[in-house]
Design a protein around this motif. Structure first.
Motif, mmCIF file in Angstrom:
data_model
loop_
_atom_site.group_PDB
_atom_site.id
_atom_site.type_symbol
_atom_site.label_atom_id
_atom_site.label_comp_id
_atom_site.label_asym_id
_atom_site.label_seq_id
_atom_site.Cartn_x
_atom_site.Cartn_y
_atom_site.Cartn_z
ATOM 1 N N ASP A 1 9.060 -12.659 13.041
ATOM 2 C CA ASP A 1 8.307 -12.299 11.842
ATOM 3 C C ASP A 1 8.733 -13.172 10.663
ATOM 4 N N ASP B 1 -3.834 -8.584 6.190
ATOM 5 C CA ASP B 1 -2.376 -8.471 6.312
ATOM 6 C C ASP B 1 -1.667 -9.473 5.397
ATOM 7 N N ASP C 1 0.809 -1.217 0.000
ATOM 8 C CA ASP C 1 0.000 0.000 0.000
ATOM 9 C C ASP C 1 0.844 1.271 0.000
ATOM 10 N N TYR D 1 0.366 -11.940 5.867
ATOM 11 C CA TYR D 1 0.349 -13.377 6.198
ATOM 12 C C TYR D 1 -0.914 -14.037 5.638
ATOM 13 N N GLN E 1 11.810 -9.027 12.228
ATOM 14 C CA GLN E 1 12.443 -9.684 13.376
ATOM 15 C C GLN E 1 12.402 -11.199 13.150
ATOM 16 N N ALA F 1 7.050 -16.465 11.020
ATOM 17 C CA ALA F 1 5.633 -16.357 10.666
ATOM 18 C C ALA F 1 5.456 -16.254 9.153
ATOM 19 N N ALA G 1 8.588 -4.010 7.043
ATOM 20 C CA ALA G 1 9.319 -3.304 8.093
ATOM 21 C C ALA G 1 9.410 -4.192 9.330
ATOM 22 N N ARG G 2 8.567 -5.214 9.381
ATOM 23 C CA ARG G 2 8.611 -6.166 10.503
ATOM 24 C C ARG G 2 9.476 -7.340 10.074
ATOM 25 N N VAL H 1 3.679 -6.925 4.543
ATOM 26 C CA VAL H 1 2.958 -7.561 5.655
ATOM 27 C C VAL H 1 1.914 -6.600 6.212
ATOM 28 N N MET H 2 2.342 -5.367 6.485
ATOM 29 C CA MET H 2 1.445 -4.419 7.140
ATOM 30 C C MET H 2 0.696 -3.611 6.098
ATOM 31 N N MET H 3 -0.537 -4.048 5.855
ATOM 32 C CA MET H 3 -1.380 -3.343 4.894
ATOM 33 C C MET H 3 -2.756 -3.150 5.519
ATOM 34 N N PRO H 4 -3.467 -2.107 5.125
ATOM 35 C CA PRO H 4 -4.827 -1.933 5.650
ATOM 36 C C PRO H 4 -5.693 -3.120 5.225
ATOM 37 N N GLY H 5 -6.563 -3.548 6.089
ATOM 38 C CA GLY H 5 -7.423 -4.700 5.764
ATOM 39 C C GLY H 5 -6.677 -5.993 5.975
#
Lengths: 177, 365
Positions: B90, B60, B9, B62, B87, B93, B84-85, B54-58
């Motif tokens: 992560d 994710d 996004d 995964y 670790q 996962a 950005a995640r 990974v980090m998206m609105p709605g």
């Protein structure tokens, strides 16, 4: 990313990191001034952080995203540690080092109420570690090349070029070889 | 021209990929700004690689990866998580969700390029491998599924092929015991990085010529993740003509992954009422897992002497034809005592021609 709104507006820089409270991991961005995230955290005129594009997980299951928000306010007092992948977000070295130009790195283990953090701290000369807890007025201290493990979920490891620790949450500090 | 689907996004990331990959390297790039649009785009066209935030609105990343892995059209497309995640937790996962690699958003352009090349090359190599992967699944314990899996693998060796038996059923059958081999090492000893070189030391060759990757003698410390299983299956299929997987009738997560991945699945039952009922229940469950009907073959195995339920009744109960019926063979007990597959030990016994025929049929399908 650097933006300027007017000639008098402070320079804004987005710092990305993982902000950990006792139970939650919040990954997001925060707008900082020239003093960086370290300066922002230690700015006593502001009690909270304004996070943007925040993704929230439980520390017990830190990869599963349970909530997301475009904006979130996080009281600084609730922040135990902040994991930063790069030191660039920290801010100016002189500010972090408290004006000292010659510092010595000490490998330490710092435990907070909910985390164990291993890494290096920088102290002026051969000072004792207790200055980390007693000297100065900063609420937060920086550990370099650090890793953190939550006590409730010790198998989870979070590492970064820097981890900022809330000094008020520190249980003990131990020197490591 | 290589095609890349970017699901992210962030306008900055979209711009980076447009400039770096499309304008400079000539990739054909399709951009989706959220998970739902990404899944739709991936289903509509075919891509060489998918780069996924990974980090998206709605939805994710995964969830998107898991859905892409369940879609037969996209299950084999390499997925790189770009996040950005990044670790260690992560990364685990992301791999569990089906990603082939994970990249931090702090990675350099060279890192991104190198990772894309690496995963597409690995995927091409896996696709090019000729090994057929066959699953054997007992409708419940005691129907002779493990013994059949051992004999099917040995049948391929008799036909001059390299065959490997992967035992995923530690508590219900145990192929190592059937072959009188040590169950150590086992797949519980798999390292984090799975490839031909790391899997090879865990394989043991039986006197029949079958290679075995044993199940652990005790309940494993953890199940094989989807990602690890896919890597393992690809590694074995790249060096063996046939990989026979003995699936657990309990259908734990690893066996469910195996069932979804095999090219042919033998569902083994016995000619007695409870086994047929169990087979019917298992077929219904496999259907709920979206296993294509053409992959499934039903085998009725006379694992004991006095099993007399007529085939017609079994067909009626299951609502489908039986693909093979294997006779009871008294010499099976002797083969088990000697730790040899019957098809290797007693070629003139009643059972081996049926198993050889079944093995042949599976390769013709």
């Amino acid at each position: 990313m650097t933006t300027t709104n007017s000639s008098t507006a402070p320079i804004l820089k987005m710092a990305s990191g993982d902000f950990f409270t006792a139970s939650y991991r919040m990954t997001g961005n925060v707008a900082t001034t020239a003093s960086g995230l370290f300066g922002l955290l230690n700015d006593k005129a502001r009690a909270s952080l304004n996070l943007e594009e925040v993704y929230v997980s439980y520390v017990s299951n830190p990869s599963a995203i349970i909530e997301q928000s475009s904006t979130a306010y996080l009281p600084k007092s609730a922040v135990e540690i902040v994991v930063l992948p790069k030191t660039a977000s920290l801010g100016p070295e002189a500010l972090i080092r408290g004006g000292f130009s010659r510092v010595v790195q000490h490998k330490v283990l710092i435990t907070t109420h909910h985390y164990e953090v291993r890494g290096s701290v920088e102290l002026p000369g051969q000072m004792e570690l207790d200055v980390l807890l007693t000297e100065g007025s900063s609420n937060f201290i920086v550990m370099y090349s650090a890793t953190a493990n939550p006590c409730m979920n010790p198998k989870a490891t979070f590492s970064g070029e820097a981890i900022i620790v809330n000094r008020r949450c520190v249980d003990f500090i131990a020197r490591q070889n | 021209m290589a095609t890349l689907l970017l699901i992210d996004d962030s306008p900055e990331v979209q711009r980076l990929f447009q400039v770096a990959f499309k304008n400079k390297l000539g990739y054909e790039i399709v951009i989706a700004a959220n998970g739902e649009a990404g899944i739709e785009a991936a289903h509509r066209a075919s891509f060489d690689v998918i780069v996924l935030d990974v980090m998206m609105p709605g939805m994710d990343g995964y969830t998107v990866a898991r859905q892409l892995r369940q879609d037969p059209k996209t299950k084999d497309v390499p997925i790189i998580m770009y996040t950005a995640r990044a670790q260690p937790t992560d990364k685990t996962a992301a791999l569990e969700a089906g990603a082939d690699a994970i990249l931090s958003k702090l990675s350099t352009f060279d890192d991104i390029m190198a990772t894309i090349k690496e995963v597409t090359k690995a995927k091409s190599a896996a696709t090019a491998a000729s090994g057929q992967v066959i699953g054997v699944l007992g409708c419940r314990g005691g129907v002779g599924a493990t013994t059949l899996a051992v004999n099917v693998a040995a049948s391929y060796v008799r036909r001059g092929q390299r065959a490997c038996l992967l035992d995923l059923a530690p508590l219900s059958g145990h192929a190592a015991l059937v072959l009188r081999m040590s169950p150590k090492p086992s797949w519980d000893d798999l390292p984090g990085e799975i490839n031909n070189e790391t899997v090879q030391p865990l394989l043991r060759q039986h006197a029949s010529g079958v290679y075995l990757l044993a199940a652990p003698p005790q309940p494993p410390s953890s199940e094989i993740s989807n990602h690890s299983f896919n890597r393992l299956s690809q590694a074995l299929a790249s060096v063996f003509n046939v990989v026979v997987i003995n699936c657990s009738p309990a259908l734990d997560a690893t066996s469910r992954t195996a069932v979804a991945a095999v090219s042919r699945l033998l569902l083994v039952t016995s000619p007695e009422v409870t086994a047929v009922q169990a087979a019917k229940g298992m077929m219904s469950y496999l259907h709920s897992l979206s296993l294509p009907a053409e992959r499934l073959r039903v085998v009725v195995n006379h694992s004991a002497k006095d099993m007399t339920l007529p085939s017609a009744n079994i067909v009626m109960a299951l609502g489908r034809t039986i693909d093979a019926e294997l006779p009871f063979d008294e010499s099976q007990a002797g083969a088990l005592l000697q730790g040899m597959p019957l098809v290797t030990l007693a070629k003139s016994a009643p059972l081996p021609p049926y198993v050889l025929g079944l093995a042949s049929l599976l390769q013709k399908m």
